[in-house]
Design a protein around this motif. Structure first.
Motif, short mmCIF file in Angstrom:
data_model
loop_
_atom_site.label_atom_id
_atom_site.label_comp_id
_atom_site.label_asym_id
_atom_site.label_seq_id
_atom_site.Cartn_x
_atom_site.Cartn_y
_atom_site.Cartn_z
N ILE A 237 0.84 -1.21 0.00
CA ILE A 237 0.00 0.00 0.00
C ILE A 237 0.87 1.27 0.00
N PRO A 238 0.62 2.21 -0.93
CA PRO A 238 1.35 3.47 -0.92
C PRO A 238 1.04 4.23 0.37
N ALA A 239 2.08 4.67 1.07
CA ALA A 239 1.87 5.36 2.35
C ALA A 239 2.95 6.41 2.58
N LYS A 240 2.60 7.43 3.35
CA LYS A 240 3.56 8.51 3.66
C LYS A 240 3.67 8.67 5.16
N SER A 241 4.90 8.80 5.64
CA SER A 241 5.14 8.92 7.08
C SER A 241 5.53 10.35 7.45
N GLY A 242 5.45 10.64 8.74
CA GLY A 242 5.97 11.90 9.29
C GLY A 242 6.66 11.62 10.61
N VAL A 243 7.64 12.46 10.99
CA VAL A 243 8.37 12.20 12.23
C VAL A 243 7.53 12.47 13.48
N GLY A 244 6.33 13.01 13.30
CA GLY A 244 5.39 13.11 14.44
C GLY A 244 4.80 11.75 14.77
N GLY A 245 5.01 10.75 13.91
CA GLY A 245 4.52 9.39 14.18
C GLY A 245 3.32 8.99 13.33
N GLY A 246 2.87 9.89 12.46
CA GLY A 246 1.70 9.58 11.64
C GLY A 246 2.06 8.88 10.34
N ILE A 247 1.13 8.07 9.85
CA ILE A 247 1.24 7.46 8.52
C ILE A 247 -0.12 7.58 7.82
N LEU A 248 -0.08 8.05 6.58
CA LEU A 248 -1.29 8.15 5.75
C LEU A 248 -1.15 7.11 4.65
N ALA A 249 -2.17 6.26 4.48
CA ALA A 249 -2.06 5.16 3.52
C ALA A 249 -3.29 5.14 2.60
N VAL A 250 -3.01 4.94 1.31
CA VAL A 250 -4.04 5.11 0.28
C VAL A 250 -4.31 3.78 -0.43
N MET A 251 -5.51 3.24 -0.33
CA MET A 251 -5.88 2.07 -1.13
C MET A 251 -6.84 2.55 -2.21
N PRO A 252 -6.30 2.78 -3.43
CA PRO A 252 -7.09 3.43 -4.47
C PRO A 252 -8.43 2.73 -4.72
N GLY A 253 -9.48 3.55 -4.71
CA GLY A 253 -10.82 3.04 -4.98
C GLY A 253 -11.53 2.45 -3.78
N SER A 254 -10.79 2.17 -2.69
CA SER A 254 -11.41 1.46 -1.57
C SER A 254 -11.51 2.24 -0.27
N PHE A 255 -10.41 2.81 0.21
CA PHE A 255 -10.47 3.51 1.49
C PHE A 255 -9.18 4.30 1.76
N GLY A 256 -9.25 5.15 2.77
CA GLY A 256 -8.07 5.80 3.32
C GLY A 256 -7.84 5.24 4.72
N LEU A 257 -6.57 5.01 5.04
CA LEU A 257 -6.22 4.43 6.33
C LEU A 257 -5.12 5.29 6.93
#
Ligand code: GLN
Length: 320
Positions: free
Chosen positions: A260-280
């Motif tokens: 899954i394509p995902a982006k991190s930040g040093v604050g501890g967050g991760i945003l992950a994209v499942m195209p067409g299905s959901f955001g996690l």
């Protein structure tokens, strides 16, 4: 092959992931930004947003943490909206650097462009491109309005984090001025750096990040507000940036194991994209050596593997 799952089973899967990794204590809070070193390391939240606006949350999903580098995704989206995907490719690029997020070496090696809006250099360039040129307050308003639409509600500046980061961002100052030297800053360099530092200091909840992820996953319409934020043709190039460099020099390992394509930040967050299905999204402060949250990575990978989804194979999930 499309997969089916009930809402309750998906809720239980998120809870299971939280339960499984909540005692995973490896890694450490970011400490090069003093504010982040002091955040309670036990915090841990996971949130998911579905196309019809239903949400699933488990753990500390209402805690506001520093968005940090996940903000780079939102500013990349903003300048793609303002300038078009082609112009962003021309001025910044869409390549991995293979180097840490704050690398000066990456700029020296690629002096014709800053590689990608998802490392510090490209994100500072992106902030210099936000319209209108020359007016810091108006640019900040553009950023805040856009982030609010992506997240479904307004992020809030964590003033202490902004001050802490502004007082210690010497490396980023060097990046801003080195980019200026290469003609890759399109406004005042100090202004661009300040906007970048401020956007990194925005406090967001895990649910807000999941909503932004869902907006990218679902053709640019935020499922919580039902408002169109991105042009549908912009979500694929944006997701490609996330897939290419979302975890910096560890992105290949991540994509290979999680799907899954995902982006991190040093604050501890991760945003992950499942195209067409959901955001996690997931959040927990302790990071690995590349600055990616240990628990959030494990939780997201576990959930996606359990669902049997993979961006290179099968992205369709129907939730009854
Ligand atoms: N504001 C941080 C920095 O510029 C963001 C880094 C990150 O989250 N990877 O160093």
């Amino acid at each position: 092959m499309a997969k089916n799952i009930s809402y309750d089973d998906l809720t239980n899967l998120l809870k299971e992931a939280h339960e499984k990794f909540k005692n995973e204590n490896s890694g450490a809070n970011a400490d090069y930004i003093p504010y982040l070193a002091g955040i309670d390391s036990s915090l841990f939240g996971i949130a998911l947003v579905l196309p019809d606006g239903r949400t699933i949350e488990t753990g500390d999903t209402q805690y506001r943490f520093g968005i940090e580098s996940v903000s780079k995704v939102l500013t990349a989206a903003l300048i793609i909206e303002e300038y078009g995907a082609q112009e962003v490719l021309k001025r910044i690029g869409a390549d991995a650097t293979g180097l840490p997020f704050n690398s000066i070496m990456a700029i020296l090696l690629e002096k014709d462009h800053p590689s990608t809006p998802l490392v510090n250099a490209g994100a500072i360039t992106a902030c210099s491109m936000v319209k209108p040129t020359g007016d810091s307050d108006a640019k900040w308003k553009t950023i805040m309005d856009f982030f609010t639409r992506m997240c479904g509600s307004a992020p809030q500046l964590i003033d202490e984090l902004y001050k802490s980061e502004s007082a210690t961002n010497f490396n980023n100052k060097s990046i801003a001025w080195l980019l200026k030297n290469y003609g890759r800053i399109y406004d005042d360099p100090d202004m661009a750096l300040d906007l970048y530092t401020r956007q990194c200091s925005l406090g967001v909840t895990t649910l807000q990040l999941a909503a932004a992820a869902a907006t990218i996953a679902l053709d640019g319409t935020n499922p919580l507000t039902k408002k169109a934020v991105l042009k549908p043709e912009h979500t694929a190039p944006l997701t490609s940036l996330i897939a290419t460099v979302g975890f910096y020099e560890r992105t290949g390992d991540w994509l290979y194991t999680s799907g899954i394509p995902a982006k991190s930040g040093v604050g501890g967050g991760i945003l992950a994209v499942m195209p067409g299905s959901f955001g996690l999204a997931a959040f927990s402060p302790r990071l690995d050596e590349s600055g990616n949250s240990v628990r959030a990575q494990k939780a997201v990978r576990y959930i996606i593997n359990k669902l049997g989804l993979n961006v290179f194979k099968d992205t369709a999930l129907t939730v009854k």
